[in-house]
Design a protein around this motif. Structure first.
Motif, PDB file in Angstrom:
ATOM      1  N   THR A 123       1.600  -0.872  -6.504  1.00 10.32           N
ATOM      2  CA  THR A 123       1.020  -0.716  -5.201  1.00 10.32           C
ATOM      3  C   THR A 123      -0.558  -1.476  -5.580  1.00 10.32           C
ATOM      4  O   THR A 123      -0.655  -1.843  -6.514  1.00 10.32           O
ATOM      5  N   VAL A 153       0.740  -1.283  -0.187  1.00 11.60           N
ATOM      6  CA  VAL A 153      -0.190   0.104  -0.146  1.00 11.60           C
ATOM      7  C   VAL A 153       0.814   1.270   0.190  1.00 11.60           C
ATOM      8  O   VAL A 153       0.359   2.571  -0.652  1.00 11.60           O
ATOM      9  N   SER A 167      -3.207  -0.933  -5.043  1.00 13.86           N
ATOM     10  CA  SER A 167      -4.587  -0.517  -5.931  1.00 13.86           C
ATOM     11  C   SER A 167      -4.058  -1.181  -7.379  1.00 13.86           C
ATOM     12  O   SER A 167      -5.362  -0.612  -7.238  1.00 13.86           O
TER      13      SER A 167
END
Length: 189
Positions: free
Chosen positions: A161, A141, A163
């Motif tokens: 990451t 993260v 995401s």
């Protein structure tokens, strides 16, 4: 008959899967002669129309160890990778990651940074200290440049990451195996 687009995809897959040059030449010649139905048969015969080409050619899939302290993340990542790669182990801390990498000798370790017992950075430092050949892709993260720099200083080949796991992890693994580096596009260096 295979449409022209399918023949183009077939040629691209040959390149992506490292199909032997003679098989690629056969498909190119058939395409050039517009013998699409024969090209389709040839593709099926040499096995480049499915993801099992590596095993049919005597090669193996890229072997991966996953390390993350969140079971949901481990399951999600395993699901994203299972089709194209062989996930040989999934662990929940850095100490187990080091042990499994030493035991299994995978091609790639995909690891989080923040984990109990031994964090991902410490684990990678230990692996580099024993001259481990396994490439490392961090999946985390943390988008801060400090962590990116620390990861690459530790010996990482990739930094993704969480995401962007669905769009960036597979390319990062492929780049790592080729000896190149990869950083998620969401990170501003």
């Amino acid at each position: 008959m295979l449409p022209q687009l399918e023949l183009h995809r077939l040629e691209q897959n040959c390149q992506d899967w490292n199909v032997p040059t003679d098989a690629m030449l056969l498909i190119s010649r058939l395409k050039a002669r517009s013998l699409q139905s024969i090209a389709g048969s040839a593709a099926m015969t040499i096995g480049v129309h499915n993801q099992n080409w590596c095993r049919m050619n005597g090669n193996r899939k890229i072997r991966i160890v996953l390390a993350d302290d969140h079971e949901v993340i481990l399951n999600r990542v395993r699901g994203a990778l299972d089709h194209d790669f062989e996930v040989v182990a999934a662990v929940s801390n850095g100490q187990d990651a080091v042990s499994e990498v030493q035991r299994l000798d995978p091609d790639v370790l995909v690891t989080d940074i923040s984990m109990p017992i031994l964090d991902g950075l410490q684990a990678v430092h230990q692996l580099r200290g024993i001259n481990c050949r396994t490439r490392v892709v961090f999946l985390t993260v943390h988008a801060d440049n400090y962590f990116v720099a620390a990861a690459f200083s530790a010996g990482a080949s990739g930094y993704v990451t969480k995401s962007r796991v669905l769009t960036d992890l597979i390319p990062a693994i492929r780049e790592a195996v080729q000896g190149r580096t990869y950083v998620s596009q969401s990170i501003k260096l």
